[in-house]
Design a protein around this motif. Structure first.
Motif, PDB file in Angstrom:
ATOM      1  N   ALA A 130      22.603 -23.364  85.150  1.00  0.00           N
ATOM      2  CA  ALA A 130      21.911 -24.168  84.154  1.00  0.00           C
ATOM      3  C   ALA A 130      20.554 -24.564  84.710  1.00  0.00           C
ATOM      4  O   ALA A 130      20.409 -24.813  85.911  1.00  0.00           O
ATOM      5  CB  ALA A 130      22.722 -25.406  83.789  1.00  0.00           C
ATOM      6  N   VAL A 131      19.559 -24.591  83.824  1.00  0.00           N
ATOM      7  CA  VAL A 131      18.194 -24.944  84.220  1.00  0.00           C
ATOM      8  C   VAL A 131      17.677 -26.002  83.247  1.00  0.00           C
ATOM      9  O   VAL A 131      17.846 -25.870  82.034  1.00  0.00           O
ATOM     10  CB  VAL A 131      17.262 -23.717  84.193  1.00  0.00           C
ATOM     11  CG1 VAL A 131      15.845 -24.112  84.596  1.00  0.00           C
ATOM     12  CG2 VAL A 131      17.788 -22.607  85.092  1.00  0.00           C
ATOM     13  N   PHE A 132      17.068 -27.040  83.784  1.00  0.00           N
ATOM     14  CA  PHE A 132      16.405 -28.048  82.953  1.00  0.00           C
ATOM     15  C   PHE A 132      15.054 -28.376  83.555  1.00  0.00           C
ATOM     16  O   PHE A 132      14.951 -28.774  84.719  1.00  0.00           O
ATOM     17  CB  PHE A 132      17.240 -29.326  82.847  1.00  0.00           C
ATOM     18  CG  PHE A 132      16.515 -30.456  82.166  1.00  0.00           C
ATOM     19  CD1 PHE A 132      16.208 -30.389  80.811  1.00  0.00           C
ATOM     20  CD2 PHE A 132      16.122 -31.578  82.883  1.00  0.00           C
ATOM     21  CE1 PHE A 132      15.531 -31.423  80.184  1.00  0.00           C
ATOM     22  CE2 PHE A 132      15.451 -32.619  82.261  1.00  0.00           C
ATOM     23  CZ  PHE A 132      15.152 -32.547  80.909  1.00  0.00           C
ATOM     24  N   ASP A 133      14.011 -28.198  82.760  1.00  0.00           N
ATOM     25  CA  ASP A 133      12.652 -28.566  83.151  1.00  0.00           C
ATOM     26  C   ASP A 133      12.079 -29.410  82.017  1.00  0.00           C
ATOM     27  O   ASP A 133      11.664 -28.883  80.989  1.00  0.00           O
ATOM     28  CB  ASP A 133      11.795 -27.317  83.392  1.00  0.00           C
ATOM     29  CG  ASP A 133      10.441 -27.647  84.014  1.00  0.00           C
ATOM     30  OD1 ASP A 133       9.867 -28.693  83.659  1.00  0.00           O
ATOM     31  OD2 ASP A 133       9.948 -26.866  84.841  1.00  0.00           O
ATOM     32  N   GLY A 134      12.116 -30.727  82.194  1.00  0.00           N
ATOM     33  CA  GLY A 134      11.662 -31.640  81.149  1.00  0.00           C
ATOM     34  C   GLY A 134      10.384 -32.344  81.554  1.00  0.00           C
ATOM     35  O   GLY A 134      10.361 -33.077  82.549  1.00  0.00           O
ATOM     36  N   THR A 185      25.622 -23.301  89.846  1.00  0.00           N
ATOM     37  CA  THR A 185      24.238 -23.665  90.174  1.00  0.00           C
ATOM     38  C   THR A 185      23.596 -24.422  89.029  1.00  0.00           C
ATOM     39  O   THR A 185      23.772 -24.081  87.865  1.00  0.00           O
ATOM     40  CB  THR A 185      23.401 -22.399  90.450  1.00  0.00           C
ATOM     41  OG1 THR A 185      24.023 -21.632  91.476  1.00  0.00           O
ATOM     42  CG2 THR A 185      21.993 -22.769  90.885  1.00  0.00           C
ATOM     43  N   VAL A 186      22.846 -25.447  89.382  1.00  0.00           N
ATOM     44  CA  VAL A 186      22.010 -26.136  88.405  1.00  0.00           C
ATOM     45  C   VAL A 186      20.679 -26.461  89.068  1.00  0.00           C
ATOM     46  O   VAL A 186      20.624 -26.843  90.240  1.00  0.00           O
ATOM     47  CB  VAL A 186      22.686 -27.410  87.860  1.00  0.00           C
ATOM     48  CG1 VAL A 186      22.919 -28.430  88.959  1.00  0.00           C
ATOM     49  CG2 VAL A 186      21.866 -28.026  86.739  1.00  0.00           C
ATOM     50  N   ASN A 187      19.606 -26.238  88.345  1.00  0.00           N
ATOM     51  CA  ASN A 187      18.262 -26.575  88.816  1.00  0.00           C
ATOM     52  C   ASN A 187      17.633 -27.508  87.789  1.00  0.00           C
ATOM     53  O   ASN A 187      17.410 -27.112  86.645  1.00  0.00           O
ATOM     54  CB  ASN A 187      17.403 -25.315  88.958  1.00  0.00           C
ATOM     55  CG  ASN A 187      17.933 -24.365  90.009  1.00  0.00           C
ATOM     56  OD1 ASN A 187      17.746 -24.573  91.198  1.00  0.00           O
ATOM     57  ND2 ASN A 187      18.626 -23.323  89.570  1.00  0.00           N
ATOM     58  N   VAL A 188      17.374 -28.738  88.178  1.00  0.00           N
ATOM     59  CA  VAL A 188      16.829 -29.728  87.253  1.00  0.00           C
ATOM     60  C   VAL A 188      15.491 -30.236  87.766  1.00  0.00           C
ATOM     61  O   VAL A 188      15.284 -30.403  88.973  1.00  0.00           O
ATOM     62  CB  VAL A 188      17.804 -30.907  87.048  1.00  0.00           C
ATOM     63  CG1 VAL A 188      19.080 -30.426  86.390  1.00  0.00           C
ATOM     64  CG2 VAL A 188      18.108 -31.614  88.349  1.00  0.00           C
ATOM     65  N   LYS A 189      14.591 -30.484  86.814  1.00  0.00           N
ATOM     66  CA  LYS A 189      13.256 -30.946  87.173  1.00  0.00           C
ATOM     67  C   LYS A 189      12.763 -31.926  86.107  1.00  0.00           C
ATOM     68  O   LYS A 189      11.937 -31.582  85.284  1.00  0.00           O
ATOM     69  CB  LYS A 189      12.293 -29.753  87.299  1.00  0.00           C
ATOM     70  CG  LYS A 189      10.892 -30.123  87.753  1.00  0.00           C
ATOM     71  CD  LYS A 189      10.000 -28.886  87.773  1.00  0.00           C
ATOM     72  CE  LYS A 189       8.566 -29.235  88.098  1.00  0.00           C
ATOM     73  NZ  LYS A 189       7.674 -28.041  88.025  1.00  0.00           N
ATOM     74  N   PRO A 190      13.278 -33.156  86.106  1.00  0.00           N
ATOM     75  CA  PRO A 190      12.701 -34.175  85.222  1.00  0.00           C
ATOM     76  C   PRO A 190      11.314 -34.550  85.729  1.00  0.00           C
ATOM     77  O   PRO A 190      11.112 -34.746  86.924  1.00  0.00           O
ATOM     78  CB  PRO A 190      13.693 -35.340  85.329  1.00  0.00           C
ATOM     79  CG  PRO A 190      14.369 -35.146  86.648  1.00  0.00           C
ATOM     80  CD  PRO A 190      14.383 -33.664  86.916  1.00  0.00           C
ATOM     81  N   ASN A 191      10.364 -34.663  84.816  1.00  0.00           N
ATOM     82  CA  ASN A 191       8.973 -34.772  85.245  1.00  0.00           C
ATOM     83  C   ASN A 191       8.215 -35.706  84.315  1.00  0.00           C
ATOM     84  O   ASN A 191       8.138 -35.452  83.107  1.00  0.00           O
ATOM     85  CB  ASN A 191       8.337 -33.381  85.258  1.00  0.00           C
ATOM     86  CG  ASN A 191       6.921 -33.388  85.805  1.00  0.00           C
ATOM     87  OD1 ASN A 191       6.433 -34.405  86.292  1.00  0.00           O
ATOM     88  ND2 ASN A 191       6.251 -32.257  85.700  1.00  0.00           N
ATOM     89  N   LEU A 192       7.670 -36.790  84.860  1.00  0.00           N
ATOM     90  CA  LEU A 192       6.809 -37.700  84.111  1.00  0.00           C
ATOM     91  C   LEU A 192       5.390 -37.624  84.662  1.00  0.00           C
ATOM     92  O   LEU A 192       5.187 -37.772  85.870  1.00  0.00           O
ATOM     93  CB  LEU A 192       7.316 -39.140  84.224  1.00  0.00           C
ATOM     94  CG  LEU A 192       8.555 -39.544  83.411  1.00  0.00           C
ATOM     95  CD1 LEU A 192       8.976 -40.956  83.778  1.00  0.00           C
ATOM     96  CD2 LEU A 192       8.277 -39.447  81.927  1.00  0.00           C
ATOM     97  N   GLN A 193       4.421 -37.367  83.782  1.00  0.00           N
ATOM     98  CA  GLN A 193       3.011 -37.385  84.170  1.00  0.00           C
ATOM     99  C   GLN A 193       2.350 -38.523  83.396  1.00  0.00           C
ATOM    100  O   GLN A 193       2.147 -38.414  82.192  1.00  0.00           O
ATOM    101  CB  GLN A 193       2.343 -36.053  83.850  1.00  0.00           C
ATOM    102  CG  GLN A 193       2.963 -34.869  84.575  1.00  0.00           C
ATOM    103  CD  GLN A 193       2.277 -33.558  84.231  1.00  0.00           C
ATOM    104  OE1 GLN A 193       1.099 -33.533  83.886  1.00  0.00           O
ATOM    105  NE2 GLN A 193       3.017 -32.473  84.310  1.00  0.00           N
ATOM    106  N   ILE A 194       2.011 -39.594  84.099  1.00  0.00           N
ATOM    107  CA  ILE A 194       1.527 -40.806  83.432  1.00  0.00           C
ATOM    108  C   ILE A 194       0.086 -41.077  83.844  1.00  0.00           C
ATOM    109  O   ILE A 194      -0.216 -41.248  85.030  1.00  0.00           O
ATOM    110  CB  ILE A 194       2.409 -42.015  83.795  1.00  0.00           C
ATOM    111  CG1 ILE A 194       3.876 -41.710  83.451  1.00  0.00           C
ATOM    112  CG2 ILE A 194       1.940 -43.260  83.068  1.00  0.00           C
ATOM    113  CD1 ILE A 194       4.835 -42.768  83.938  1.00  0.00           C
ATOM    114  N   ILE A 195      -0.791 -41.095  82.845  1.00  0.00           N
ATOM    115  CA  ILE A 195      -2.198 -41.444  83.092  1.00  0.00           C
ATOM    116  C   ILE A 195      -2.491 -42.849  82.559  1.00  0.00           C
ATOM    117  O   ILE A 195      -3.276 -43.590  83.142  1.00  0.00           O
ATOM    118  CB  ILE A 195      -3.131 -40.407  82.446  1.00  0.00           C
ATOM    119  CG1 ILE A 195      -2.829 -39.008  83.010  1.00  0.00           C
ATOM    120  CG2 ILE A 195      -4.592 -40.771  82.663  1.00  0.00           C
ATOM    121  CD1 ILE A 195      -3.637 -37.898  82.388  1.00  0.00           C
ATOM    122  N   ALA A 196      -1.873 -43.220  81.446  1.00  0.00           N
ATOM    123  CA  ALA A 196      -2.036 -44.573  80.903  1.00  0.00           C
ATOM    124  C   ALA A 196      -1.466 -45.596  81.884  1.00  0.00           C
ATOM    125  O   ALA A 196      -0.561 -45.298  82.673  1.00  0.00           O
ATOM    126  CB  ALA A 196      -1.338 -44.677  79.548  1.00  0.00           C
TER     127      ALA A 196
END
Length: 484
Positions: free
Chosen positions: A369-373, A400-411
């Protein structure tokens, strides 16, 4: 405890050519984009695939609606500089698409015969359309829709004002990856769902996608279909959409390459339910692109369990303040298969709200399973409230699981959070059941079903919940018994 593998590397076999059928030369009426290799183009395989897709289309442009023709031309130009993705590309780092590339790909050039659709039932309770191998083959209950609502092929759309609105968004819409462009070239029709301003459609629109044509088990044939649907809900309108993907034959191999575009006007609301249960030998690539204007709401509930390779790309852009986006997904990798979700949410305006819940169960030693959020909060998206959570269960030692929760915050005035958890079923939970005289098999079953129930319960219709629950039970029961 299950092991985690993050960078598997496979030796690739030589690349076979894309298969094409021998055809007699035929004149082309529409101008064709030059497909001569350029310095920026480095993938002859994609060039040959683009030519094969163009050859599969009707030669006359007189019957092709202008929006669809522009889409095809734009996609052709994009493909010239887009190579086939590899594991060296970050978006495909954990997703191996060589299964598709090494097959004998052939576009499906006509809808299936009616006899091939025998036994395929559509939900007659709601307005619905059946799309087989990328072609609209059946519809029911569309006359019950409110006045001004249109559901059907773009060829059947007589309202010039609606056609202009569709053309406006198609020519200026978001452009995805290679698979998005492949669909743009190969889509035989464009299905349109249009809801006028202020109209609230009480019953959901049921879109049933079925793959009929396919290669036999063990063969290298991979027929490809490219269904494309465009949904527009004008200001203040409300609509529920149900998408269901499945294969006619569980053992057939095919490639379903689908695109759904959604435009939600100011104050509008769209609830989107998506169920995917393709053949175990199929490739399922799907794009969902959503544009939300101010004060609009978009909700997605997804359950994906089929396909040898399944990838869902979700791209959402909030185009105004006070928008609401909620994403819930459950992925099950029960066999030797890959379940992949790549999502991207872009917030550019104040007081946006978003929640994302991703869950997956991997119950096979070769399953993945793959998660790229990705959630991007730009400078002017002040007072944004965004939350993201991914939870995974690994039930086999080499799952196998590859997870990549991702927050890009400029405010600088936001409330954002994300989290990830990966584990097997907890021993303490199993002991709780066993101490009360409940068998290990029953305990595991209860814990697995409850893990997925958080997402399934968010589906808005009881008949859909029951169907999905039945599918999950059928998939997990052998796993539960084998693990006891």
């Amino acid at each position: 405890m299950a092991a985690l593998a993050f960078t598997p590397r496979n030796q690739r076999p030589p690349i076979p050519p894309v298969s094409t059928q021998t055809k007699s030369p035929k004149p082309r009426i529409r101008p064709r984009v030059s497909l001569q290799p350029s310095p920026s183009f480095s993938d002859p395989f994609v060039l040959q695939l683009a030519e094969t897709l163009e050859d599969s289309l009707p030669t006359s442009s007189s019957s092709t609606p202008l929006p669809l023709q522009k889409l095809r031309d734009t996609s052709s130009e994009t493909l010239l500089s887009t190579p086939w993705p590899s594991r060296k590309d970050e978006p495909f780092r954990f997703t191996d698409t060589s299964f598709i590339k090494h097959s004998q790909i052939s576009p499906i050039t006509h809808p299936p015969h009616s006899s091939a659709l025998s036994g395929v039932s559509s939900n007659t309770q709601f307005p619905n359309i059946v799309i087989a191998d990328g072609y609209v083959v059946n519809s029911a209950n569309l006359s019950e829709l409110p006045s001004g609502v249109f559901v059907g092929s773009l060829l059947e759309l007589s309202e010039e004002s609606i056609t202009e609105r569709v053309c406006e968004y198609l020519t200026n819409s978001f452009c995805g990856d290679l698979f998005w462009s492949i669909n743009g070239i190969g889509a035989p029709h464009l299905t349109v769902v249009y809801v006028p301003a202020g109209c609230k459609v009480e019953n959901p629109i049921f879109l049933k996608y079925i793959s009929v044509e396919g290669g036999d088990e063990g063969s290298n044939a991979l027929p490809v279909s490219n269904p494309r649907v465009f949904v527009m809900v004008e200001r203040g309108g409300e609509l529920d959409i149900i998408e269901e993907f499945l294969g006619k034959d569980e053992k057939k191999s095919y490639w379903a390459n689908s695109v759904l575009e959604v435009v939600v006007g100011e104050g509008g609301k769209v609830r989107h339910s998506y169920s995917q249960n393709q053949s175990s030998n199929a490739a399922h690539i799907k794009w969902t692109s959503v544009q939300q204007e101010s004060a609009s709401t978009y909700e997605l509930v997804e359950v994906s369990s089929g396909g040898k390779l399944s990838r869902h790309n979700v791209h959402i852009q909030q185009l105004g303040p006070e928008t609401v986006t909620e994403l819930s997904s459950l992925h099950l990798s029960i066999n030797d298969q890959t379940q992949d979700l790549h999502s991207r949410l872009i917030l550019d305006h104040p007081r946006g709200y978003s929640r994302q819940l991703h869950k997956c169960i991997v119950a096979h030693s070769q399953g993945q399973a793959v998660f790229d959020g990705n959630v991007k909060v730009n400078r002017f998206a002040q007072q944004t409230d965004a939350g993201q959570l991914t939870r995974s269960l690994l039930l086999e030692p080499r799952a196998t699981v590859n997870v990549k929760p991702n927050l890009q915050i400029i405010a600088d005035d936001v409330k954002c959070s994300h989290g990830a958890a990966i584990s097997d079923l907890e021993e303490s939970q199993l002991f709780y059941f066993l101490a009360r005289g409940i068998s290990l098999e029953t305990a595991r079953k209860a814990l697995l079903f409850s893990f997925g129930a958080e997402v399934v319960e968010r589906m808005p219709y009881s008949f859909l919940k029951k169907k999905v629950e039945s599918q999950i039970r059928e998939l997990l029961d052998p796993t539960v018994k084998g693990s006891s």
